[in-house]
Design an enzyme around this catalytic site. Structure first.
Site, PDB file in Angstrom:
ATOM      1  CG  HIS A  54      -2.000  -0.958   1.226  1.00 43.92           C
ATOM      2  ND1 HIS A  54      -3.177  -0.744   1.904  1.00 43.92           N
ATOM      3  CD2 HIS A  54      -2.125  -2.167   0.625  1.00 43.92           C
ATOM      4  CE1 HIS A  54      -3.985  -1.768   1.715  1.00 43.92           C
ATOM      5  NE2 HIS A  54      -3.364  -2.647   0.948  1.00 43.92           N
ATOM      6  CD  GLU A  56      -2.145   4.327   3.131  1.00 43.66           C
ATOM      7  OE1 GLU A  56      -3.323   4.548   3.455  1.00 43.66           O
ATOM      8  OE2 GLU A  56      -1.829   3.504   2.246  1.00 43.66           O
ATOM      9  CB  CYS A  84      -6.876  -0.158   4.973  1.00 40.80           C
ATOM     10  SG  CYS A  84      -5.169  -0.775   4.987  1.00 40.80           S
ATOM     11  CB  CYS A  87      -2.382   1.933   6.040  1.00 40.86           C
ATOM     12  SG  CYS A  87      -1.929   1.024   4.536  1.00 40.86           S
TER      13      CYS A  87
END
Length: 149
Positions: A54, A56, A84, A87
């Site tokens: 991801h 992040e 999410c 993260c």
């Protein structure tokens, strides 16, 4: 334009790169207390075939390596989409000072939309600001998924 909007513009540019590569268009930058970008990332889950790639996580990892430390106290992460749970957990573990995001994630958001992990009794809780360039952050996602369908 505010400072938060300027950094979100950089995250949006990374989200555009993700879209161009066929990835869900999410971008993130980590900024230190001096205003320097020390980490950046965009979704690369398909490219790397990794469920953890991801934006992040990639930005946090890059910042930690660049600064030579795992605690990113004093840093802010700017991300185009609400983090999410995975993260948000990384944000807490990295001890980031702030999270600034654009669009809400009604299906997976862990800062307000589905759950609010930062309201729980974890060791480190960052300050949160949402809706920074929200319309533009949402539009890039809407266009991406419209094109996919």
């Amino acid at each position: 334009m505010t400072v938060d909007e300027e950094y979100m513009e950089k995250a949006l540019a990374l989200a555009k790169t993700a879209a161009e590569r066929g990835e869900v268009p999410v971008g993130a930058v980590v900024v230190d207390e001096n205003g320097e970008i020390v980490g950046e990332g965009f979704n690369r889950r398909e490219e790397l075939q990794s469920p953890t790639a991801h934006a992040e996580l990639l930005a946090i990892e890059q910042a930690a390596k660049r600064l030579g430390k795992r605690r990113l106290t004093g840093c802010t992460i700017y991300v185009t989409l609400e983090p999410c749970p995975m993260c948000a957990g990384a944000v807490m573990n990295a001890q980031l000072k702030r999270v600034v995001y654009g669009a809400f994630d009604e299906k997976n958001g862990a800062c307000a939309s589905v759950v609010t992990l930062f309201d729980e009794k974890f060791t480190h809780i960052p300050r949160v600001r949402s809706r920074v360039l929200e319309r533009r952050c949402g539009e890039i996602l809407t266009e991406f998924f419209k094109d996919k369908r």
